[in-house]
Design an enzyme around this catalytic site. Structure first.
Site, PDB file in Angstrom:
ATOM      1  N   THR A 136       0.851  -1.115  -0.009  1.00 57.56           N
ATOM      2  CA  THR A 136       0.079  -0.134  -0.081  1.00 57.56           C
ATOM      3  C   THR A 136       0.955   1.380   0.161  1.00 57.56           C
ATOM      4  O   THR A 136       2.109   1.259   0.192  1.00 57.56           O
ATOM      5  CB  THR A 136      -0.884  -0.086   1.240  1.00 57.56           C
ATOM      6  OG1 THR A 136      -1.305   1.445   1.362  1.00 57.56           O
ATOM      7  CG2 THR A 136       0.202  -0.356   2.605  1.00 57.56           C
ATOM      8  N   ASP A 137       0.229   2.371  -0.445  1.00 53.56           N
ATOM      9  CA  ASP A 137       0.976   3.430  -0.393  1.00 53.56           C
ATOM     10  C   ASP A 137       1.046   4.240   0.934  1.00 53.56           C
ATOM     11  O   ASP A 137       1.684   5.149   1.364  1.00 53.56           O
ATOM     12  CB  ASP A 137       0.307   4.650  -1.313  1.00 53.56           C
ATOM     13  CG  ASP A 137      -1.017   5.087  -0.973  1.00 53.56           C
ATOM     14  OD1 ASP A 137      -1.578   4.378  -0.281  1.00 53.56           O
ATOM     15  OD2 ASP A 137      -1.725   6.036  -1.607  1.00 53.56           O
ATOM     16  N   GLU A 138       0.173   3.271   1.746  1.00 57.98           N
ATOM     17  CA  GLU A 138       0.077   4.014   3.372  1.00 57.98           C
ATOM     18  C   GLU A 138       1.549   4.005   4.086  1.00 57.98           C
ATOM     19  O   GLU A 138       1.806   4.538   4.903  1.00 57.98           O
ATOM     20  CB  GLU A 138      -1.098   3.460   4.004  1.00 57.98           C
ATOM     21  CG  GLU A 138      -2.512   3.817   3.385  1.00 57.98           C
ATOM     22  CD  GLU A 138      -3.304   3.187   4.107  1.00 57.98           C
ATOM     23  OE1 GLU A 138      -3.448   3.256   5.265  1.00 57.98           O
ATOM     24  OE2 GLU A 138      -4.529   2.942   3.503  1.00 57.98           O
ATOM     25  N   TYR A 163      -1.797  -0.465  10.873  1.00 54.65           N
ATOM     26  CA  TYR A 163      -2.060  -1.314   9.508  1.00 54.65           C
ATOM     27  C   TYR A 163      -0.703  -0.894   8.857  1.00 54.65           C
ATOM     28  O   TYR A 163       0.030  -1.832   8.381  1.00 54.65           O
ATOM     29  CB  TYR A 163      -3.212  -0.805   8.914  1.00 54.65           C
ATOM     30  CG  TYR A 163      -3.313  -1.112   7.519  1.00 54.65           C
ATOM     31  CD1 TYR A 163      -3.300  -2.574   6.929  1.00 54.65           C
ATOM     32  CD2 TYR A 163      -3.405  -0.104   6.525  1.00 54.65           C
ATOM     33  CE1 TYR A 163      -3.121  -2.772   5.739  1.00 54.65           C
ATOM     34  CE2 TYR A 163      -3.204  -0.391   5.355  1.00 54.65           C
ATOM     35  CZ  TYR A 163      -3.448  -1.492   4.759  1.00 54.65           C
ATOM     36  OH  TYR A 163      -3.087  -2.047   3.425  1.00 54.65           O
ATOM     37  N   LYS A 167       2.341  -3.320   7.424  1.00 55.63           N
ATOM     38  CA  LYS A 167       2.411  -3.415   5.750  1.00 55.63           C
ATOM     39  C   LYS A 167       3.884  -3.246   5.700  1.00 55.63           C
ATOM     40  O   LYS A 167       4.908  -3.632   4.677  1.00 55.63           O
ATOM     41  CB  LYS A 167       1.669  -2.663   5.054  1.00 55.63           C
ATOM     42  CG  LYS A 167       0.226  -3.085   5.025  1.00 55.63           C
ATOM     43  CD  LYS A 167       0.111  -4.589   4.310  1.00 55.63           C
ATOM     44  CE  LYS A 167       0.146  -4.613   3.084  1.00 55.63           C
ATOM     45  NZ  LYS A 167      -0.208  -6.253   2.485  1.00 55.63           N
TER      46      LYS A 167
HETATM   47  P1  NAD Z   1      -9.388  -7.709   2.235  1.00 51.92           P
HETATM   48  O1  NAD Z   1      -9.497  -7.460   3.802  1.00 51.92           O
HETATM   49  O2  NAD Z   1     -10.675  -7.443   1.443  1.00 51.92           O
HETATM   50  O3  NAD Z   1      -9.021  -9.369   1.845  1.00 51.92           O
HETATM   51  C1  NAD Z   1      -8.165  -9.897   2.696  1.00 51.92           C
HETATM   52  C2  NAD Z   1      -8.276 -11.261   2.506  1.00 51.92           C
HETATM   53  O4  NAD Z   1      -7.211 -11.921   3.149  1.00 51.92           O
HETATM   54  C3  NAD Z   1      -9.473 -11.774   3.052  1.00 51.92           C
HETATM   55  O5  NAD Z   1     -10.019 -12.650   1.929  1.00 51.92           O
HETATM   56  C4  NAD Z   1      -9.095 -12.696   4.253  1.00 51.92           C
HETATM   57  O6  NAD Z   1      -9.897 -13.554   4.424  1.00 51.92           O
HETATM   58  C5  NAD Z   1      -7.437 -13.200   3.934  1.00 51.92           C
HETATM   59  N1  NAD Z   1      -6.655 -13.142   4.990  1.00 51.92           N
HETATM   60  C6  NAD Z   1      -6.494 -12.313   6.353  1.00 51.92           C
HETATM   61  N2  NAD Z   1      -5.794 -12.977   7.051  1.00 51.92           N
HETATM   62  C7  NAD Z   1      -5.387 -14.163   6.511  1.00 51.92           C
HETATM   63  C8  NAD Z   1      -4.401 -15.116   7.018  1.00 51.92           C
HETATM   64  N3  NAD Z   1      -3.960 -14.837   8.246  1.00 51.92           N
HETATM   65  N4  NAD Z   1      -4.495 -16.383   6.409  1.00 51.92           N
HETATM   66  C9  NAD Z   1      -4.866 -16.476   4.806  1.00 51.92           C
HETATM   67  N5  NAD Z   1      -5.887 -15.417   4.385  1.00 51.92           N
HETATM   68  C10 NAD Z   1      -5.889 -14.264   5.233  1.00 51.92           C
HETATM   69  O7  NAD Z   1      -8.264  -6.886   1.795  1.00 51.92           O
HETATM   70  P2  NAD Z   1      -8.012  -6.139   0.359  1.00 51.92           P
HETATM   71  O8  NAD Z   1      -8.708  -4.792   0.276  1.00 51.92           O
HETATM   72  O9  NAD Z   1      -8.550  -7.007  -0.831  1.00 51.92           O
HETATM   73  O10 NAD Z   1      -6.465  -5.808   0.269  1.00 51.92           O
HETATM   74  C11 NAD Z   1      -5.538  -7.007  -0.123  1.00 51.92           C
HETATM   75  C12 NAD Z   1      -4.105  -6.539  -0.370  1.00 51.92           C
HETATM   76  O11 NAD Z   1      -3.966  -5.529  -0.893  1.00 51.92           O
HETATM   77  C13 NAD Z   1      -3.579  -6.244   1.298  1.00 51.92           C
HETATM   78  O12 NAD Z   1      -2.298  -6.737   1.373  1.00 51.92           O
HETATM   79  C14 NAD Z   1      -3.780  -4.722   1.256  1.00 51.92           C
HETATM   80  O13 NAD Z   1      -2.869  -4.379   2.169  1.00 51.92           O
HETATM   81  C15 NAD Z   1      -3.596  -4.481  -0.063  1.00 51.92           C
HETATM   82  N6  NAD Z   1      -3.959  -3.190  -0.340  1.00 51.92           N
HETATM   83  C16 NAD Z   1      -5.173  -2.835  -0.374  1.00 51.92           C
HETATM   84  C17 NAD Z   1      -5.617  -1.640  -0.858  1.00 51.92           C
HETATM   85  C18 NAD Z   1      -7.087  -1.215  -0.738  1.00 51.92           C
HETATM   86  O14 NAD Z   1      -7.434  -0.080  -1.091  1.00 51.92           O
HETATM   87  N7  NAD Z   1      -7.921  -2.163  -0.084  1.00 51.92           N
HETATM   88  C19 NAD Z   1      -4.786  -0.786  -1.570  1.00 51.92           C
HETATM   89  C20 NAD Z   1      -3.401  -0.984  -1.629  1.00 51.92           C
HETATM   90  C21 NAD Z   1      -2.903  -2.225  -1.376  1.00 51.92           C
HETATM   91  P1  TYD Z   2     -10.704   3.730   4.229  1.00 50.52           P
HETATM   92  O1  TYD Z   2     -11.742   3.417   3.219  1.00 50.52           O
HETATM   93  O2  TYD Z   2     -10.840   3.178   5.654  1.00 50.52           O
HETATM   94  O3  TYD Z   2      -9.406   3.669   3.651  1.00 50.52           O
HETATM   95  P2  TYD Z   2      -7.886   4.100   4.236  1.00 50.52           P
HETATM   96  O4  TYD Z   2      -8.128   4.296   5.560  1.00 50.52           O
HETATM   97  O5  TYD Z   2      -7.003   2.892   4.046  1.00 50.52           O
HETATM   98  O6  TYD Z   2      -7.573   5.143   3.518  1.00 50.52           O
HETATM   99  O7  TYD Z   2     -11.077   5.312   4.445  1.00 50.52           O
HETATM  100  C1  TYD Z   2     -10.936   6.367   3.320  1.00 50.52           C
HETATM  101  C2  TYD Z   2     -11.068   7.617   3.759  1.00 50.52           C
HETATM  102  O8  TYD Z   2     -12.242   7.764   4.275  1.00 50.52           O
HETATM  103  C3  TYD Z   2     -10.175   7.930   5.011  1.00 50.52           C
HETATM  104  O9  TYD Z   2      -9.557   9.217   5.040  1.00 50.52           O
HETATM  105  C4  TYD Z   2     -10.968   7.744   6.370  1.00 50.52           C
HETATM  106  C5  TYD Z   2     -12.273   8.198   5.563  1.00 50.52           C
HETATM  107  N1  TYD Z   2     -13.567   7.584   6.233  1.00 50.52           N
HETATM  108  C6  TYD Z   2     -14.428   8.364   6.889  1.00 50.52           C
HETATM  109  O10 TYD Z   2     -14.627   9.336   6.773  1.00 50.52           O
HETATM  110  N2  TYD Z   2     -15.597   7.603   7.211  1.00 50.52           N
HETATM  111  C7  TYD Z   2     -15.913   6.308   7.525  1.00 50.52           C
HETATM  112  O11 TYD Z   2     -16.864   5.597   7.768  1.00 50.52           O
HETATM  113  C8  TYD Z   2     -14.692   5.508   7.047  1.00 50.52           C
HETATM  114  C9  TYD Z   2     -14.757   3.911   6.956  1.00 50.52           C
HETATM  115  C10 TYD Z   2     -13.530   6.112   6.444  1.00 50.52           C
END
Ligand code: NAD
Ligand code: TYD
Length: 361
Positions: A136-138, A163, A167
């Protein structure tokens, strides 16, 4: 036939990636999806691929060394695409321990198992073995508000939430394995994704769901935090491209120059919902800006994220294809058509989570 081991494939991005890969490669590839199915893992996301001969689901925890080693021993794995993680910042603030376990120790387990299966006695690796760590960019921390600064691959890591710290720890492990063992890997750091199958604890699906239900839309703080939103399929494409054409051992930032303040996103969602809802739908009566409620801010809330995708664009020709106006419409339509999916996702444990997380907000 090339075999992919995908971790976390039942989650949001993992399931979109699996659909994308089968659409693109059909029967030319095999995918083994290993997922322990936490609250965020949902096999309903993968119904369409369940019957395929070239798809296998294994329920296992990535921290379970024996289970992961067995998958490598029983199958000739060519590619690992590692999504599995605890992914929600708010949950990491309440319960950081599981983030360290899954994101740091789980990644270490995956790296060790892949290395054990792939590394030759002379320390080299067979051609074509590749591990892609999805991050992630975070990890780069927060950019100042109203600034033209961006995250580059060279930006120092400065994570703030449990988080992003977990990461960052996992990214550092991957970097260490590349440097120490010449382990064949890539890291991708992507901005915020949106699209189908996203669990409604994240902002965009939460706001869509609440608006349709006539519940208040909880905007943290002043609503002026900036995120750089990318349609999930564009992320899936980028991951595949990095594994196919990227230089090994490199990190690639993925993002779409689509920076928006949270309050803007909420207003766009409301406007798009009103556009998409049929004239006679009774929900039109409550889908409006009166639902917006400013609530207590998230602790340590990062102000602004913005990716400079210059490297992936210059080296691999990647650019986002779905613009936000189109992507958000597609996403909203998907949530409309997937009422059963949403009903399952928001039943039981979700209610409890929601009440606890938003109590007093
Ligand atoms: P998500 O929470 O929707 O899915 C995570 C999946 O991993 C789930 O299916 C969960 O059951 C599985 N999981 C969790 N713990 C586990 C374990 N111990 N063993 C096996 N499986 C396990 O997450 P996402 O949003 O799909 O993110 C996927 C990846 O992408 C993550 O690594 C996250 O850090 C990264 N990412 C997410 C975003 C975003 O905007 N969602 C952006 C950049 C990077
Ligand atoms: P989120 O979808 O949780 O992603 P991330 O924290 O990984 O960026 O949140 C996106 C943005 O929205 C973040 O600045 C927090 C804000 N947010 C709210 O304002 N209200 C909410 O209920 C949630 C879940 C997030």
């Amino acid at each position: 036939m090339r075999t992919y081991l995908v971790t976390g494939g039942a989650g949001f991005i993992g399931s979109n990636y699996i659909h994308y890969m089968f659409r693109k490669y059909g029967d030319e590839i095999r995918i083994i999806n290993v997922d322990v199915l936490t609250y965020a893992g949902n096999l309903e996301n993968l119904r369409a691929v369940e019957g395929r001969d070239n798809y296998t689901f294994v329920r296992a925890n990535i921290c379970d060394r024996e289970a992961i080693e067995k998958i490598f021993a029983d199958n000739e794995i060519d590619r690992v695409v590692h999504f599995a993680a605890e992914s929600h910042v708010d949950r990491s603030i309440v319960n950081p321990g599981v983030f360290v376990e899954t994101n740091v120790l789980g990644t270490a387990t995956m790296l060790n198992a892949a290395r054990k299966a792939w590394e030759r006695p002379d320390g080299t690796y067979p051609e074509g073995k590749k591990f892609l760590h999805v991050s992630t960019d975070e990890v780069y921390g927060s950019l100042p508000d109203d600034d033209n600064a961006f995250f580059y691959e060279t930006t120092p890591y400065q994570p703030h939430s449990p988080y992003s710290a977990s990461k960052a720890g996992s990214d550092m492990l991957v970097k260490a394995y590349m440097d120490t063992y010449h382990f064949p890997a890539n890291i991708t750091n992507c901005s915020n994704n949106y699209g189908p199958y996203q669990f409604p604890e994240k902002m965009i699906p939460l706001m869509i769901h609440n608006a349709l239900e006539g519940k208040k839309l909880p905007v943290y703080g002043d609503g002026m935090n900036v995120r750089d939103w990318l349609y999930v399929e564009d992320h899936a494409k980028a991951i595949d491209l990095v594994q196919e054409k990227g230089r090994l051992f490199e990190t690639y930032n993925i993002g779409g120059h689509n920076e928006k303040r949270n309050i803007e996103i909420v207003k766009i969602i409301l406007a798009t919902l009103r556009e998409v809802l049929p004239e006679n739908d009774p929900r039109r009566a409550h889908v409006n800006e009166d639902l917006i409620t400013f609530v207590e801010d998230r602790k340590g809330h990062d102000r602004r994220y913005a990716i400079a995708p210059d490297k992936i664009k210059a080296e691999l020709g990647w650019e986002p294809e779905t613009m936000f106006a189109e992507g958000i419409k597609k996403t909203i339509r998907w949530y409309f058509e997937s009422e059963e999916w949403m009903a399952h996702a928001t039943s039981g444990a979700y209610q409890e989570y929601y009440e606890k997380m938003y109590a007093g907000r």
